[in-house]
Design an enzyme around this catalytic site. Structure first.
Site, PDB file in Angstrom:
ATOM      1  N   TYR A   1       0.792  -1.248   0.000  1.00 10.06           N
ATOM      2  CA  TYR A   1       0.000   0.000   0.000  1.00 10.06           C
ATOM      3  C   TYR A   1       0.820   1.293   0.000  1.00 10.06           C
ATOM      4  O   TYR A   1       0.434   2.262  -0.652  1.00 10.06           O
ATOM      5  CB  TYR A   1      -1.031  -0.010   1.142  1.00 10.06           C
ATOM      6  CG  TYR A   1      -2.257  -0.842   0.781  1.00 10.06           C
ATOM      7  CD1 TYR A   1      -2.223  -2.230   0.841  1.00 10.06           C
ATOM      8  CD2 TYR A   1      -3.428  -0.249   0.332  1.00 10.06           C
ATOM      9  CE1 TYR A   1      -3.327  -3.001   0.474  1.00 10.06           C
ATOM     10  CE2 TYR A   1      -4.539  -1.009  -0.030  1.00 10.06           C
ATOM     11  CZ  TYR A   1      -4.483  -2.372   0.041  1.00 10.06           C
ATOM     12  OH  TYR A   1      -5.578  -3.120  -0.330  1.00 10.06           O
TER      13      TYR A   1
ATOM     14  N   GLU B   1      -9.138  -7.506   3.663  1.00  6.63           N
ATOM     15  CA  GLU B   1      -8.278  -8.502   2.994  1.00  6.63           C
ATOM     16  C   GLU B   1      -7.631  -9.433   4.018  1.00  6.63           C
ATOM     17  O   GLU B   1      -7.476 -10.633   3.759  1.00  6.63           O
ATOM     18  CB  GLU B   1      -7.235  -7.782   2.124  1.00  6.63           C
ATOM     19  CG  GLU B   1      -7.879  -7.185   0.868  1.00  6.63           C
ATOM     20  CD  GLU B   1      -7.138  -6.013   0.229  1.00  6.63           C
ATOM     21  OE1 GLU B   1      -5.935  -5.838   0.502  1.00  6.63           O
ATOM     22  OE2 GLU B   1      -7.779  -5.275  -0.548  1.00  6.63           O
TER      23      GLU B   1
HETATM   24  C1  HEM Z   1      -6.839   2.574  -1.365  1.00  9.61           C
HETATM   25  C2  HEM Z   1      -6.128   1.771  -2.143  1.00  9.61           C
HETATM   26  C3  HEM Z   1      -6.656   0.999  -3.333  1.00  9.61           C
HETATM   27  C4  HEM Z   1      -7.851   1.091  -4.014  1.00  9.61           C
HETATM   28  C5  HEM Z   1      -9.027   2.045  -3.767  1.00  9.61           C
HETATM   29  C6  HEM Z   1      -7.814   0.093  -5.078  1.00  9.61           C
HETATM   30  C7  HEM Z   1      -8.811  -0.114  -6.012  1.00  9.61           C
HETATM   31  C8  HEM Z   1      -8.835  -1.115  -6.961  1.00  9.61           C
HETATM   32  C9  HEM Z   1      -9.903  -1.369  -7.918  1.00  9.61           C
HETATM   33  C10 HEM Z   1     -11.193  -0.551  -8.053  1.00  9.61           C
HETATM   34  C11 HEM Z   1      -9.570  -2.441  -8.651  1.00  9.61           C
HETATM   35  C12 HEM Z   1     -10.390  -3.095  -9.780  1.00  9.61           C
HETATM   36  C13 HEM Z   1     -11.307  -4.139  -9.146  1.00  9.61           C
HETATM   37  C14 HEM Z   1     -12.211  -4.777 -10.170  1.00  9.61           C
HETATM   38  O1  HEM Z   1     -11.795  -5.760 -10.809  1.00  9.61           O
HETATM   39  O2  HEM Z   1     -13.331  -4.293 -10.340  1.00  9.61           O
HETATM   40  C15 HEM Z   1      -8.273  -2.883  -8.173  1.00  9.61           C
HETATM   41  C16 HEM Z   1      -7.579  -3.936  -8.697  1.00  9.61           C
HETATM   42  C17 HEM Z   1      -6.246  -4.147  -8.480  1.00  9.61           C
HETATM   43  N1  HEM Z   1      -5.468  -3.512  -7.544  1.00  9.61           N
HETATM   44 FE1  HEM Z   1      -6.094  -2.184  -6.177  1.00  9.61          FE
HETATM   45  N2  HEM Z   1      -6.641  -0.590  -5.002  1.00  9.61           N
HETATM   46  C18 HEM Z   1      -5.899  -0.062  -3.974  1.00  9.61           C
HETATM   47  C19 HEM Z   1      -4.623  -0.466  -3.599  1.00  9.61           C
HETATM   48  C20 HEM Z   1      -3.831  -1.328  -4.326  1.00  9.61           C
HETATM   49  C21 HEM Z   1      -2.433  -1.604  -4.048  1.00  9.61           C
HETATM   50  C22 HEM Z   1      -1.652  -1.032  -2.899  1.00  9.61           C
HETATM   51  C23 HEM Z   1      -2.001  -2.467  -5.026  1.00  9.61           C
HETATM   52  C24 HEM Z   1      -0.615  -3.044  -5.244  1.00  9.61           C
HETATM   53  C25 HEM Z   1       0.479  -2.343  -5.231  1.00  9.61           C
HETATM   54  C26 HEM Z   1      -3.127  -2.740  -5.880  1.00  9.61           C
HETATM   55  C27 HEM Z   1      -3.099  -3.580  -6.971  1.00  9.61           C
HETATM   56  C28 HEM Z   1      -4.185  -3.981  -7.694  1.00  9.61           C
HETATM   57  C29 HEM Z   1      -4.135  -4.981  -8.758  1.00  9.61           C
HETATM   58  C30 HEM Z   1      -2.899  -5.726  -9.235  1.00  9.61           C
HETATM   59  C31 HEM Z   1      -5.437  -5.091  -9.243  1.00  9.61           C
HETATM   60  C32 HEM Z   1      -5.908  -5.998 -10.375  1.00  9.61           C
HETATM   61  C33 HEM Z   1      -5.837  -5.261 -11.684  1.00  9.61           C
HETATM   62  C34 HEM Z   1      -7.206  -4.868 -12.145  1.00  9.61           C
HETATM   63  O3  HEM Z   1      -8.062  -5.720 -12.226  1.00  9.61           O
HETATM   64  O4  HEM Z   1      -7.415  -3.671 -12.407  1.00  9.61           O
HETATM   65  N3  HEM Z   1      -4.216  -2.042  -5.427  1.00  9.61           N
HETATM   66  N4  HEM Z   1      -7.848  -2.071  -7.146  1.00  9.61           N
END
Ligand code: HEM
Length: 147
Positions: free
Chosen positions: A97, A139
């Protein structure tokens, strides 16, 4: 974890969200440039892209949209469930994060320049970490259930 953002932070977030979203694509692009300097972080997204077959560009846009609703957490619950499930599938851990915060906040500054001051960046940092704590906590439960 704080139960909610301070009223002051909510005012700053809501008043600056339109400008951030107007430049959302630029901010998102810049955020990923900064984020992917770290090969370990980039690998998490490469894995996700292989699985979903599309560019994982939703994250930054979601953070911008989400922060605006950080004072209405109940409305965000279904989205939080979906994101947490996606994060579990792509092995996102609490230690990942800070990298996103450290990429997003400077990206906002890179794109908007003097239009954002320290007060605005601090408010967005607070909103990011508020949402991050909500996700990390959910998580943690899901990882424990899966174990
Ligand atoms: C407040 C922090 C975060 C928010 C609001 C957020 C939000 C999201 C959202 C909306 C998605 C798409 C979910 C879907 O399939 O509908 C997602 C996917 C993902 N997030 Fe996060 N995320 C956060 C933090 C992180 C962090 C820290 C990482 C890693 C460094 C990360 C990595 C990923 C990855 C690899 C995906 C899958 C790729 C995708 O389907 O777009 N996220 N996240």
């Amino acid at each position: 974890m704080a139960n909610s953002l301070s009223p002051e932070t909510i005012i700053v977030i809501k008043s600056t969200a339109p400008a951030l979203q107007q430049h959302g694509v630029e901010i998102t692009t810049r955020m990923y440039e900064r984020l992917f300097v770290d090969p370990e972080i980039k690998a998490l997204f490469d894995l996700a892209a292989q699985k979903s077959g599309e560019q994982p560009k939703r994250l930054a846009a979601a953070i911008l949209a989400f922060a605006q609703n950080a004072d209405k957490l109940d409305a965000l619950r279904p989205a939080i469930e979906r994101i947490a499930a996606r994060h579990i599938a792509t092995h996102i851990k609490p230690e990942h994060y800070p990298a996103v915060a450290n990429a997003l906040l400077p990206a906002i500054k890179d794109v908007l320049g003097d239009a954002v001051d320290e007060r605005v960046l601090a408010a967005w940092g607070e909103a990011y970490w508020f949402l991050a704590e909500v996700l990390i906590s959910r998580e943690k439960t899901l990882y424990a259930e899966a174990a």
